[in-house]
Design a protein around this motif. Sequence first.
Motif, mmCIF file in Angstrom:
data_model
loop_
_atom_site.group_PDB
_atom_site.id
_atom_site.type_symbol
_atom_site.label_atom_id
_atom_site.label_comp_id
_atom_site.label_asym_id
_atom_site.label_seq_id
_atom_site.Cartn_x
_atom_site.Cartn_y
_atom_site.Cartn_z
ATOM 1 N N LEU A 88 11.289 6.141 -15.710
ATOM 2 C CA LEU A 88 9.640 5.824 -15.755
ATOM 3 C C LEU A 88 9.255 4.386 -15.727
ATOM 4 N N ALA A 89 10.068 3.515 -16.472
ATOM 5 C CA ALA A 89 9.685 2.161 -16.211
ATOM 6 C C ALA A 89 9.786 1.568 -14.865
ATOM 7 N N LEU A 90 10.738 2.001 -14.069
ATOM 8 C CA LEU A 90 10.598 1.749 -12.718
ATOM 9 C C LEU A 90 9.408 1.769 -12.229
ATOM 10 N N VAL A 91 8.955 3.288 -12.235
ATOM 11 C CA VAL A 91 7.878 3.592 -11.542
ATOM 12 C C VAL A 91 6.680 2.912 -12.033
ATOM 13 N N LEU A 92 6.558 2.575 -13.271
ATOM 14 C CA LEU A 92 5.270 1.739 -13.763
ATOM 15 C C LEU A 92 5.256 0.344 -13.437
ATOM 16 N N ASP A 95 5.544 0.193 -9.152
ATOM 17 C CA ASP A 95 4.441 1.161 -8.627
ATOM 18 C C ASP A 95 4.785 2.377 -8.235
ATOM 19 N N PRO A 96 3.988 3.549 -8.439
ATOM 20 C CA PRO A 96 4.528 4.676 -7.746
ATOM 21 C C PRO A 96 4.672 5.022 -6.347
ATOM 22 N N THR A 102 10.590 5.624 -1.422
ATOM 23 C CA THR A 102 12.033 5.284 -1.355
ATOM 24 C C THR A 102 12.573 6.667 -1.784
ATOM 25 N N LEU A 103 12.158 7.500 -2.386
ATOM 26 C CA LEU A 103 12.690 8.947 -2.494
ATOM 27 C C LEU A 103 12.596 9.500 -1.208
ATOM 28 N N ALA A 259 8.840 -2.389 -1.145
ATOM 29 C CA ALA A 259 9.669 -1.207 -1.934
ATOM 30 C C ALA A 259 10.852 -1.738 -2.367
ATOM 31 N N ARG A 260 10.926 -3.118 -2.443
ATOM 32 C CA ARG A 260 12.257 -3.857 -2.717
ATOM 33 C C ARG A 260 12.655 -3.359 -3.738
#
Length: 681
Positions: A88-92, A95-96, A102-103, A259-260
């Motif tokens: 969740l921290a990566l998403v925050l 950025d979503p 990337t998904l 999206a690095r």
Amino acid sequence: MISIPSSPSTPSKPPLAPVTPRWQLALLWAGVPLCALGFFQYRLWEHWHSGRFGELLVLAALSALLAWPLRRFARWSWAAALALPWSLALVLFADPLPVAATLVLAVSALALGGLLLGQEPLPLQLVAGLVLLGGSLAWLLPLPVHYVWSYLGLAIVLAALARNRIGPSLRNARSLWRDAVAAHPRAAALAVLALGLASTGCWLPTLQVDDLGYHLRLPWELLQDGRYAMDAETHIWALAPWLGDVVQAFPQVIGGAEARGPVNALWILLTAAGVWRLAAELGGDARARWASVALYASLPLTAVLAGSMQTETPTAALLVWLVALIARAPMQGSRGLYAGAVLLGGLLGLKLAAAAMAIVLLPWALWRHRAALRPSAALLAGALSLAVGTSSYVYAAVLTGNPFLPLFNAWFRSPYFAMADFDDTRWHAGFDAWLPWHLTFDTGRYLEAFAGGGGFVLMVLAGAWILALVQRRTSAIAAALALSLIVPLIPMQYLRYVFPACVALLPLLAVTAARVDPRRAGWMLAGLCVLNLVFQANGHWMLRTGAIKETVLALGDDAASFRHYAPERILLARMRLASPGTGNVLALDAEVPHAAETGVRARTISRYDPSLAAAAALADRDATGAAWQSLFERERIGEVLLRKDTLNPAQRAGLQRAGAVMRGEQGPAQWWSIATKGQRP
């Protein structure tokens, strides 16, 4: 036939474990006092940055606090519960939208990799799929086909074709994850925590100099123009191996933003899975496998490279999985051979040095799997490697006459670079038997880092390395990995280049340590992980100056980091909104070539463009500014980025003569516009 029960007897005692010779124990533990000696000789406590380590402790405590309810009430394992807050921290912070893009990249890669390796583990399918996807798109770079609709269409088609395979692969991966965690829950939790701490580098926006002056150019050109210009005239690395940047470009084109961070997080997970698998192939138990993952995550360069677009992050993933393929039991059929061919081609497509690290493994691989090799399959595998990894070399040979531009130009004599071999004289500190010692304690001579910034594996586990070399069961892989580590250091003693080989070496060292001293090796490996994390900030100056803390406090607002580290990025964002884009963009400070995100319009007077740098040096001799005015006109410069404290009188006079107008200012950086033909300022 009637079975006759055996006569009752006293229960037999379990066989005693073989006693490890004392000399092996002494050799294994010799690295600890050796490391302590270096620690005191170089006074490493004076180089320690307590603030960054304090941040890591706070982040670790917060993740455990957030994970506790999942562990307590949902009965999740600690490893799974800890993985959620870090995800969740990566998403925050990243950025979503880039995470979602990337998904899409991951699903596309899984679908493509599954076509070739449907029976292999999901991480290997993903790694191979990323290589196949990037290698295919690389051949199409000069064509105007790189648009959001074409990439999304490709992703949808691939996912539709693989819809019956993706689900089972995901379920199998989840089952394997649960089994791996259940085998040693505590070690798994600590490894996940270490991976989370390493992933903090993925939270940062793109800030490192090589990225802002080089690696961003290809993704931004595809996003802005739908094609890549391959202009070696304006950038000496324009035709260098580009697989890593192509993979970065795929989610950027889809999401419309860099999206690095999420892409690097994906590479880190795939590398961790490969490290775990390699430790398993070497016979390591669950604790040794998870210890290998924790060691990888604790290396300072893992977090440092997570914040950059350098190729060593994907190289580590490909190299570890290649070694795991070679180390497993002799292959049956050709699927394993083709998987290795894809990985070898991917390493070739990432960097010539990466291919060299893999090529030295081939004699071991050919000997180990000699019984299963067939000439026709080997030829097809070689063709597959070349198809995947040679696009940049072919285009460079056709367009410039040098397939390795700017390398080896004394031989190829391309007009796009000096008739000399490219070299960086900063990294010639010397190659000798003491190099592991110097890499560990005198790190600044071998990397833009501080003492201890490469971690302490080479010292603490030096005895384990020697034991692996002399023990019959591991001597072949130990020798092969030693060559893989040594080869990149011979021409240039630069620590970052050997990071992937160091990562591939970790499972061997951890398994060897656990085999020699099964009762106490865990303490050694855990202590080494902690020591690496203590000195994580020494891996890069941005970690020492609080870049992660700044990102966290700003809740992922990139502008906060840009103001501190790369104010030109704020001005370039304004430029994209305000400028019609008819003129080129010149970065006027040779040490701050932050113009790559302007794509084909980017110009610098840095080492990236030797001809323009030479012209700038001549223009500086003309105090009237006329030479600079002529240079602006000749290069069709419409926008100029400069640092006001390094602007020299000749440049200032040239801007005045050209009628430049300041359009923006951010800290020490300024943006000036010059009216070009057909354009008003």
